[in-house]
Design a protein around this motif. Sequence first.
Motif, short mmCIF file in Angstrom:
data_model
loop_
_atom_site.label_atom_id
_atom_site.label_comp_id
_atom_site.label_asym_id
_atom_site.label_seq_id
_atom_site.Cartn_x
_atom_site.Cartn_y
_atom_site.Cartn_z
N PHE A 149 0.83 -1.21 0.00
CA PHE A 149 0.00 0.00 0.00
C PHE A 149 0.86 1.26 0.00
O PHE A 149 0.52 2.25 -0.65
N ALA A 150 1.98 1.22 0.70
CA ALA A 150 2.89 2.37 0.69
C ALA A 150 3.42 2.62 -0.71
O ALA A 150 3.50 3.78 -1.17
N ASP A 151 3.75 1.55 -1.44
CA ASP A 151 4.23 1.69 -2.82
C ASP A 151 3.13 2.25 -3.73
O ASP A 151 3.39 3.10 -4.59
N ILE A 152 1.91 1.76 -3.54
CA ILE A 152 0.80 2.25 -4.37
C ILE A 152 0.56 3.73 -4.13
O ILE A 152 0.39 4.52 -5.07
N ASN A 153 0.56 4.14 -2.88
CA ASN A 153 0.32 5.55 -2.56
C ASN A 153 1.46 6.44 -3.05
O ASN A 153 1.22 7.56 -3.52
N ASP A 154 2.69 5.95 -2.97
CA ASP A 154 3.82 6.72 -3.52
C ASP A 154 3.69 6.87 -5.02
O ASP A 154 3.99 7.95 -5.58
N TRP A 155 3.27 5.82 -5.69
CA TRP A 155 3.04 5.86 -7.15
C TRP A 155 1.96 6.88 -7.48
O TRP A 155 2.11 7.68 -8.41
N TRP A 156 0.88 6.88 -6.72
CA TRP A 156 -0.20 7.84 -6.92
C TRP A 156 0.30 9.28 -6.73
O TRP A 156 0.03 10.16 -7.56
N ARG A 157 1.07 9.51 -5.69
CA ARG A 157 1.61 10.86 -5.44
C ARG A 157 2.49 11.33 -6.59
O ARG A 157 2.41 12.48 -7.03
N ALA A 158 3.35 10.43 -7.09
CA ALA A 158 4.24 10.79 -8.19
C ALA A 158 3.44 11.12 -9.45
O ALA A 158 3.75 12.08 -10.18
N ASN A 159 2.39 10.35 -9.70
CA ASN A 159 1.54 10.63 -10.86
C ASN A 159 0.81 11.96 -10.69
O ASN A 159 0.63 12.71 -11.67
N LYS A 160 0.42 12.25 -9.48
CA LYS A 160 -0.27 13.52 -9.21
C LYS A 160 0.66 14.70 -9.49
O LYS A 160 0.26 15.71 -10.08
N GLU A 161 1.91 14.57 -9.07
CA GLU A 161 2.88 15.64 -9.32
C GLU A 161 3.08 15.87 -10.81
O GLU A 161 3.37 16.99 -11.24
#
Length: 345
Positions: A149-161
């Motif tokens: 889940f930490a990896d998924i949320n980090d991926w989401w944050r990077a995509n948001k940026e």
Amino acid sequence: MPLLTFTDRGIYCERADVYIDPWKPVDRALLTHGHADHSRWGNKYYLTTRTAAPVINYRLGDIKIETVEFGEVKTINGVKFSFHPAGHIIGSAQIRVEYKGEIWVASGDYKLEDDGLSEAYEPIKCQHFITESTFGLPVYRWVPQEEVFADINDWWRANKEDGKVSVITAYALGKAQRLLEGLDPEIGTIYTHGAIENTNEVIRAQGIKLNDTVRVTKDVNKKDYPGNIVMATPGAVGQPWMKKFGQARVGAASGWMTLRGARRRRGADRGFVLSDHCDWPALLEAIALTEANNIYVTHGYTAIFSKHLRGLGLNAVELETEYEGELAEIESKAEPSESAENAGK
């Protein structure tokens, strides 16, 4: 004759005249859970757990269904049946069958890791244990879900940026709700495919709390999607339904992401190894906890897993069934609402 036998219709208890997860229509069916390969339309009478029943009713329509609580014993012609948590999805059960000291457990699909949403797996001692082997190879070894889940949320944050829409695929029942609870709503809005949201609504109606979501509809402005995440069914990827998200980045969460090439075949840019089934060590642990000497392997890597169990001194046999494990859950046919959603409404 053994208490349970394996027939062309499913796992059969002749003395009680009931079947467990039958794949052809029968008079009386006991269901472990609501996934399509374990709960099929056409039976005259269904018995399942109270928390599994709403989704089964939603998926199968007008059926005659009775429910039991976990641990409650129902006696049919002297045979004692009880349902115990399997940890697979909400309401999923192992079915314990006992008659004159002979004890069988049909586990359906199960996992040992407590996801905090499904009722946690409960080991049941028996002489005969019916198990899946969806991921019954040593290569399959999961990391704790918190790390995924930490990896998924980090991926989401990077995509948001980067101003991109994140799309993550999950089958509508089970994986979608587990992912939903692992996503960080502080990052942005969680949008859902109609088939997933319909299932969410059934589960919420049971009083089970899930993170807030917004259904994807034609009324949502396309400009609202960038930076946010969309939970979609695997079947939606590559369909016209996806066009509204522009150059989205697609992630897939599945145990199959362990294998090289699986991500590409599922049209994903990023794979996350997350399964609602046991990995290799957990399968072996579960079997050891039952203390059963007779193991029946129903689906997955049946030949390899059975051979390994025989090497451990167990009486293990592989069985031909129509259960498909996570493959069925990922590549399942459209949900009642999914065809319209995929048509780009």
